[in-house]
Enzyme design. Structure first.
Site, short mmCIF file in Angstrom:
data_model
loop_
_atom_site.label_atom_id
_atom_site.label_comp_id
_atom_site.label_asym_id
_atom_site.label_seq_id
_atom_site.Cartn_x
_atom_site.Cartn_y
_atom_site.Cartn_z
N LYS A 205 -17.42 101.65 -19.24
CA LYS A 205 -18.33 100.54 -19.52
C LYS A 205 -17.64 99.51 -20.41
CE LYS A 205 -22.74 99.49 -21.70
NZ LYS A 205 -23.96 99.98 -22.32
N GLU A 211 -9.28 107.44 -24.55
CA GLU A 211 -8.92 108.52 -23.62
C GLU A 211 -8.77 107.98 -22.19
OE1 GLU A 211 -11.41 108.41 -25.75
OE2 GLU A 211 -11.91 110.38 -26.59
N GLY A 266 -24.42 104.20 -21.26
CA GLY A 266 -23.41 105.03 -20.61
C GLY A 266 -24.00 106.28 -19.97
N ARG A 267 -24.86 106.98 -20.72
CA ARG A 267 -25.39 108.25 -20.20
C ARG A 267 -26.49 108.06 -19.17
NH1 ARG A 267 -25.95 107.26 -25.41
NH2 ARG A 267 -27.99 107.00 -26.36
N GLU A 352 -26.89 113.00 -27.07
CA GLU A 352 -26.41 111.68 -27.50
C GLU A 352 -27.60 110.74 -27.68
OE1 GLU A 352 -22.23 109.88 -26.57
OE2 GLU A 352 -23.59 109.00 -25.12
N HIS A 383 -25.00 137.48 -17.56
CA HIS A 383 -23.97 138.47 -17.90
C HIS A 383 -23.18 138.04 -19.13
CE1 HIS A 383 -24.70 140.98 -14.38
NE2 HIS A 383 -25.05 139.84 -13.81
N LYS A 511 -13.97 108.43 -33.72
CA LYS A 511 -13.08 107.54 -32.96
C LYS A 511 -12.20 106.74 -33.93
CE LYS A 511 -16.13 106.50 -29.04
NZ LYS A 511 -16.86 105.45 -28.35
O1 F6P Z 1 -18.20 108.33 -27.04
C1 F6P Z 1 -19.43 108.13 -26.49
C2 F6P Z 1 -19.45 107.10 -25.41
O2 F6P Z 1 -19.57 105.84 -25.96
C3 F6P Z 1 -20.57 107.39 -24.43
O3 F6P Z 1 -21.78 106.89 -24.83
C4 F6P Z 1 -20.02 106.81 -23.17
O4 F6P Z 1 -20.69 107.33 -22.06
C5 F6P Z 1 -18.58 107.22 -23.25
O5 F6P Z 1 -18.27 107.11 -24.63
C6 F6P Z 1 -17.64 106.44 -22.41
O6 F6P Z 1 -17.64 105.08 -22.74
P1 F6P Z 1 -17.02 104.01 -21.76
O7 F6P Z 1 -17.73 104.08 -20.46
O8 F6P Z 1 -17.20 102.69 -22.43
O9 F6P Z 1 -15.57 104.35 -21.59
#
Ligand code: F6P
Length: 549
Positions: A205, A211, A266-267, A352, A383, A511
């Protein structure tokens, strides 16, 4: 909003929980119509909530609680595009992402449905091109593998859905998801792919997530290294983002970017262009069916009376368990292999969203908010940790999720899994009394002394609450409805706890610190100043710097 605990219904519920209640076992015996009454259904999903530790009186109070918390107004505000995400001054309109073609959705002075459908049309065209072999790799090869690079909401939703609906994939490309930045994840995937026929979807987003960008750069280096031509990026990379400038900076032509909007959290984003891997893997028609299922649940949520409203009931049952019975966690137990990523998906959705300790006005919450969601597919759970759920010292409410139709599975095997779901819910509710356990051991011929020694270990307290959610079948429509039901459940609980379910400030600090620590791990960079960190953090950094490489 008044504090939740100051609401009259909350206080009455506090009183109710002090009353000694008959056990669930007794309640089932005393009230043969209990299950028929404690059911709700919508969009191919039935909720049996009769194995919860409440009766009609508590339920009526919970419904009153929702009313006193202003739920009806909050639902209207969300669907109406009000900026209910107050700390980020944003509307929350993931519901608009699943509105059917031809709908208009006025919000913030524009028709958001028109923008949504324009992107959806581009996703359709692109996924058809890839699936049909018109969109090819730089050297003309057909795309056989698609790698989604993203994390959190830009990974969990599409990954979960692609897996859940794998039986509907026909002959789409193989899908891979890379989220971890440890180098192993991307390495494992690229080893299995041929660069000539691999397409990367970089999904972020913000397009600033460390990452995701690190993995995307690694993927680009792998591709360009193998194909020997920087120009190959154009045919092998597309982006999904709200940040066109950053996409361009990365080197992806914005003509190959699928956009969405700041009003999609995002979620909650799998319904947006973040769902591109779903359209690629399953085809755009299946993606549309998923959206239709979610939309149908939206309509149910918006219009059904609270007492028959599936997400509202799910939310209120959770509130009862967490705030009045003291449950600190919620187990999710899907009895279907294809749903094994659902608990991970719901963890982000719920924790979240509602893992918060301040209210909208910044004052502390005065009650427990999001429980810890956990679990995996139910049979494996049986299990592993079901011992604790049956006989441990904590109350762990369970959502059992089952699918009636075996689909492509062997019917006999599917039936075994289903039998286990039914039996676990029954066992948690009934338990096993000392008299029953003793009778069992006597029938097995155990000597008295052995019976006496074993008896306390073989008693099950029972009276442990669960919901059973039954899906008629696991298809795109029903899965869409199920996910939307959980989304709305999360929203309703956030309304009652008076927290902003749509921001996530709690992820920021880690972060920020990671960026600083990353620079300090470089053995060639100066060591961090003695007072830069506490002794433990400094020690960890030092261990890494001096480790032989
Ligand atoms: O670290 C949390 C977050 O901001 C989430 O809310 C989001 O889904 C995810 O990181 C990824 O963010 P992006 O889509 O901006 O890479």
């Amino acid at each position: 909003m008044p504090a939740p605990s100051s609401l009259a219904a909350w206080q009455s519920l506090e009183q109710r929980r002090l009353h000694p209640l008959p056990s669930l076992r007794e309640r089932f015996v005393a009230d043969p119509s209990r299950t028929a009454r404690m059911q709700a259904g919508a969009c191919g999903i039935t909720l049996d909530y009769s194995k919860n530790l409440l009766d009609d009186d508590e339920l009526a109070l919970l419904l009153r609680l929702a009313d006193e918390a202003g739920l009806a107004g909050r639902i209207q505000a969300m669907f109406g595009g009000e900026r209910i995400n107050t700390t980020e001054a944003r509307a929350v309109l993931h519901v608009a992402l699943r509105c059917p073609p031809g709908t208009r959705w006025q919000a913030g002075g524009s028709d958001v449905a028109a923008e949504v459908h324009a992107v959806r049309a581009r996703m359709r065209a692109f996924s058809q091109q890839v699936r049909g072999g018109e969109w090819r790799g730089h050297g003309g090869e057909r795309i056989t593998d698609v790698v989604n690079i993203g994390i959190g909401g830009s990974d969990l939703g599409p990954a979960m859905v692609c897996e859940a609906l794998a039986d509907h994939a026909d002959d789409g490309p193989r899908m891979h998801f890379v989220s971890n930045v440890d180098g192993v994840h991307i390495g494992d995937v690229t080893r299995r792919c041929d660069p000539r026929s691999t397409l990367f979807v970089v999904a972020s987003k913000t397009f600033t997530t460390q990452e995701t960008l690190a993995n995307a750069h690694a993927a680009r280096a792998w591709l360009v290294g193998a194909l020997g031509d920087e120009a190959a990026v154009a045919r092998h990379f597309v982006a999904v983002s709200t940040n066109a400038a950053a996409v361009r900076d990365f080197g992806i032509d914005t003509a190959n970017m699928f956009g969405f909007w700041d009003w999609v959290g995002g979620r909650f984003s799998l319904w947006s262009a973040i769902g591109l891997p779903i359209a690629l893997a399953l085809g755009p028609d299946r993606f549309d069916e998923l959206l239709a299922g979610a939309h149908s649940m939206d309509e149910h949520f918006r219009t059904a009376p609270p007492a028959a409203n599936l997400p509202v009931l799910m939310a209120l049952l959770g509130i009862w368990n967490v705030n009045f019975l003291g449950a600190a966690s919620q187990l999710i137990a899907p009895y279907h292999q294809r749903l094994h990523r659902l608990p991970a998906y719901l963890q982000q959705l719920d924790m979240e969203s509602n893992g918060k300790s301040v209210r909208h006005d910044g004052t502390p919450v005065d009650c427990r908010t999001s429980p810890i969601l956990w679990g995996e597919q139910g049979i494996n759970g049986q299990h592993a940790y079901f011992q604790l759920v049956h006989q441990g010292t904590q109350l762990v409410p369970v959502d059992f999720i089952g699918v009636l139709d075996p689909g492509r599975a062997h019917e006999g095997l599917h039936r075994i899994a289903f039998a286990n779901l039914v039996a676990q819910a029954e066992a948690l509710m009934r338990g096993k009394t000392a008299a029953e356990a003793e009778a069992e051991m006597r029938a097995a011929g155990l000597p008295d002394a052995r019976i006496a020694a074993l008896l306390p270990h073989r008693v099950f307290p029972g009276n442990r609450p669960s919901n059973v959610l039954l899906l008629d079948r696991l298809d795109p429509f029903t899965l869409g409805a199920l996910i939307a039901a959980y989304e709305h459940r999360t929203f309703v609980q956030g309304v009652i706890w008076d927290v902003n379910s749509f921001d996530q400030w709690g992820v920021e600090l880690g972060k920020q610190l990671a960026a600083r620590v990353l620079a300090e791990l470089d053995p060639h960079a100066p060591a961090p100043a003695a007072d830069a960190h506490d002794a433990s953090t400094r020690g960890l950094i030092e261990r890494y710097r001096v480790h032989p490489r």
